[in-house]
Write a protein that holds these residues in place. Structure first.
Motif, PDB file in Angstrom:
ATOM      1  N   ILE A  84       0.877  -1.313   0.119  1.00 48.47           N
ATOM      2  CA  ILE A  84      -0.216  -0.323   0.132  1.00 48.47           C
ATOM      3  C   ILE A  84       0.703   1.663  -0.196  1.00 48.47           C
ATOM      4  CG2 ILE A  84      -1.934   1.462   0.596  1.00 48.47           C
ATOM      5  CD1 ILE A  84      -2.711  -1.697   0.273  1.00 48.47           C
ATOM      6  N   GLU A  85       0.851   2.035  -0.846  1.00 44.02           N
ATOM      7  CA  GLU A  85       1.735   3.311  -1.039  1.00 44.02           C
ATOM      8  C   GLU A  85       0.278   4.560  -1.377  1.00 44.02           C
ATOM      9  OE1 GLU A  85       4.010   5.862  -1.439  1.00 44.02           O
ATOM     10  OE2 GLU A  85       4.975   4.061  -1.428  1.00 44.02           O
ATOM     11  N   GLY A  86       0.091   5.165  -0.238  1.00 49.34           N
ATOM     12  CA  GLY A  86      -0.996   6.118  -0.669  1.00 49.34           C
ATOM     13  C   GLY A  86      -1.777   6.062  -1.263  1.00 49.34           C
ATOM     14  N   ASP A  87      -2.513   6.129  -1.806  1.00 51.60           N
ATOM     15  CA  ASP A  87      -3.811   5.827  -3.135  1.00 51.60           C
ATOM     16  C   ASP A  87      -3.285   4.473  -3.505  1.00 51.60           C
ATOM     17  OD1 ASP A  87      -5.032   8.621  -0.905  1.00 51.60           O
ATOM     18  OD2 ASP A  87      -4.504   8.950  -3.238  1.00 51.60           O
ATOM     19  N   PHE A  88      -2.665   4.389  -3.456  1.00 49.32           N
ATOM     20  CA  PHE A  88      -2.422   3.254  -4.612  1.00 49.32           C
ATOM     21  C   PHE A  88      -1.732   1.627  -4.263  1.00 49.32           C
ATOM     22  CE2 PHE A  88      -0.257   6.711  -6.862  1.00 49.32           C
ATOM     23  CZ  PHE A  88      -0.951   6.263  -8.476  1.00 49.32           C
ATOM     24  N   GLU A  89      -2.380   0.714  -4.616  1.00 52.37           N
ATOM     25  CA  GLU A  89      -2.529  -0.439  -4.199  1.00 52.37           C
ATOM     26  C   GLU A  89      -1.976  -1.427  -5.235  1.00 52.37           C
ATOM     27  OE1 GLU A  89      -4.956  -4.164  -3.203  1.00 52.37           O
ATOM     28  OE2 GLU A  89      -5.534  -2.639  -1.508  1.00 52.37           O
ATOM     29  N   PHE A  90      -0.701  -2.232  -4.635  1.00 54.62           N
ATOM     30  CA  PHE A  90      -0.183  -2.826  -5.684  1.00 54.62           C
ATOM     31  C   PHE A  90       0.496  -4.335  -5.576  1.00 54.62           C
ATOM     32  CE2 PHE A  90       1.681   1.284  -5.630  1.00 54.62           C
ATOM     33  CZ  PHE A  90       2.489   1.681  -6.855  1.00 54.62           C
ATOM     34  N   ASN A  91      -0.460  -5.089  -5.816  1.00 53.61           N
ATOM     35  CA  ASN A  91      -0.689  -6.289  -5.748  1.00 53.61           C
ATOM     36  C   ASN A  91       0.832  -7.231  -6.498  1.00 53.61           C
ATOM     37  OD1 ASN A  91      -0.934  -9.211  -5.382  1.00 53.61           O
ATOM     38  ND2 ASN A  91      -3.016  -8.727  -5.103  1.00 53.61           N
ATOM     39  N   GLU A 121      -9.871   2.063  -7.677  1.00 58.80           N
ATOM     40  CA  GLU A 121     -10.215   2.043  -8.858  1.00 58.80           C
ATOM     41  C   GLU A 121      -8.817   1.350  -9.855  1.00 58.80           C
ATOM     42  OE1 GLU A 121     -11.372   5.699 -11.504  1.00 58.80           O
ATOM     43  OE2 GLU A 121     -12.580   6.147  -9.785  1.00 58.80           O
ATOM     44  N   SER A 122      -9.105   0.415 -10.803  1.00 56.61           N
ATOM     45  CA  SER A 122      -7.778  -0.771 -11.170  1.00 56.61           C
ATOM     46  C   SER A 122      -7.145   0.779 -12.355  1.00 56.61           C
ATOM     47  CB  SER A 122      -8.158  -1.985 -12.256  1.00 56.61           C
ATOM     48  OG  SER A 122      -8.942  -2.571 -10.539  1.00 56.61           O
ATOM     49  N   ARG A 157      -0.523   7.691 -17.450  1.00 56.58           N
ATOM     50  CA  ARG A 157      -1.602   6.576 -16.383  1.00 56.58           C
ATOM     51  C   ARG A 157      -1.375   7.363 -15.039  1.00 56.58           C
ATOM     52  NH1 ARG A 157      -2.412   3.020 -20.497  1.00 56.58           N
ATOM     53  NH2 ARG A 157      -0.559   2.379 -21.654  1.00 56.58           N
ATOM     54  N   ILE A 158       0.184   7.102 -14.177  1.00 55.64           N
ATOM     55  CA  ILE A 158       0.091   7.287 -12.986  1.00 55.64           C
ATOM     56  C   ILE A 158      -0.548   8.694 -12.547  1.00 55.64           C
ATOM     57  CG2 ILE A 158       1.801   7.178 -11.041  1.00 55.64           C
ATOM     58  CD1 ILE A 158       1.463   4.826 -11.127  1.00 55.64           C
ATOM     59  N   ASP A 159      -0.088   9.602 -12.792  1.00 57.14           N
ATOM     60  CA  ASP A 159      -0.341  11.444 -12.596  1.00 57.14           C
ATOM     61  C   ASP A 159      -1.210  12.057 -13.299  1.00 57.14           C
ATOM     62  OD1 ASP A 159       1.766  10.935 -11.161  1.00 57.14           O
ATOM     63  OD2 ASP A 159       3.416  11.918 -12.985  1.00 57.14           O
ATOM     64  N   GLN A 160      -2.033  10.939 -13.988  1.00 56.41           N
ATOM     65  CA  GLN A 160      -3.540  11.410 -15.047  1.00 56.41           C
ATOM     66  C   GLN A 160      -4.981  12.050 -14.106  1.00 56.41           C
ATOM     67  OE1 GLN A 160      -4.840   8.825 -17.259  1.00 56.41           O
ATOM     68  NE2 GLN A 160      -5.460   7.304 -15.592  1.00 56.41           N
ATOM     69  N   LYS A 161      -4.553  12.051 -12.827  1.00 47.96           N
ATOM     70  CA  LYS A 161      -5.682  11.777 -11.738  1.00 47.96           C
ATOM     71  C   LYS A 161      -5.119  13.153 -11.224  1.00 47.96           C
ATOM     72  CE  LYS A 161      -8.816   8.788 -12.838  1.00 47.96           C
ATOM     73  NZ  LYS A 161     -10.298   7.727 -12.121  1.00 47.96           N
TER      74      LYS A 161
END
Length: 230
Positions: free
Chosen positions: A129-136, A147-148, A202-206
């Protein structure tokens, strides 16, 4: 192949345990303090932890408590703390086994194998878990606020290298080598740049507040995480 992390600050003892584990066919991750162990626990898929109590930067008991908050992986204490109260405390906070020093390496190996048989279904899922991201990293998926986000295989492998080395510079050559080794394909410098640019979009678009992938000019790139862009 099961992966065992050894958390022991005595370098010679750590090396000896790791050597015997490798001889038995296990993959090993040697760590020598809690800081290293916590980082590896976040980023590696681990089946069992061999844990000392008295470490240079804290207590193995506290690390055990932290692990037990969200994981059922095997924990075996290997320590000089041989008071009955220490052993009882170790089991109370979640240890699966407790061995005191001095010890027999052959008995240790058998206890490890028995513990892995009992805990075989409780394998740590390799999620970060990294901030708003979840990496599996097992399923090769990334989500942000649930959101995927879909990446190409090469983009994903670049991202994985950067995230697993957060706040460290990953050289362009290291990224190329990682992709080449895993794909058996040649990647040139220009192709790496193109994939980094796509990854950033893709990462920074939002968001405009953060810049997650930083360029270290002339060297490589770095995953900066949830840091405000300056």
């Amino acid at each position: 192949m099961e992966t065992i992390m050894v958390v022991e600050d005595d370098v010679m003892l750590n090396n000896g345990i790791c050597f015997n584990l490798q001889s038995e066919g296990f993959q090993v991750i040697p760590t020598y303090n809690l800081k290293e162990a916590k980082e590896k626990f976040k980023t590696e898929k681990i089946n069992l932890i061999i844990l000392d109590v008295n470490l240079p930067d804290g207590s193995g008991f506290e690390f055990c408590k932290d692990i037990r908050n969200d994981s059922k992986i095997g924990i075996l204490f290997l320590t000089a703390c041989d008071m009955e109260s220490d052993i009882i405390n170790g089991f109370k906070i979640g240890a699966d086994d407790y061995i005191t020093k001095p010890f027999s390496i052959n008995i240790l190996m058998q206890r490890i194998k028995a513990l892995l048989r009992r805990c075989g279904s409780d394998i740590q899922e390799n999620i970060l878990i990294e901030g708003d991201f979840e990496f599996n990293f097992d399923k090769m998926t990334v989500s942000r606020n649930n959101e995927s986000i879909v990446f190409s295989p090469i983009e994903y492998k670049i991202l994985k290298q950067l995230v697993q080395h957060k706040n460290e510079i990953v050289t362009r050559q290291a990224l190329i080598d990682a992709i080449w080794d895993s794909d058996s394909e040649y990647m040139e410098e220009h192709a790496l740049t193109v994939n980094i640019n796509r990854l950033r979009k893709r990462i920074d678009q939002k968001t405009s507040k953060h810049k997650y992938i930083r360029t270290v000019y002339g060297i490589g790139y770095m995953w900066a995480g949830e840091q405000d862009e300056k």
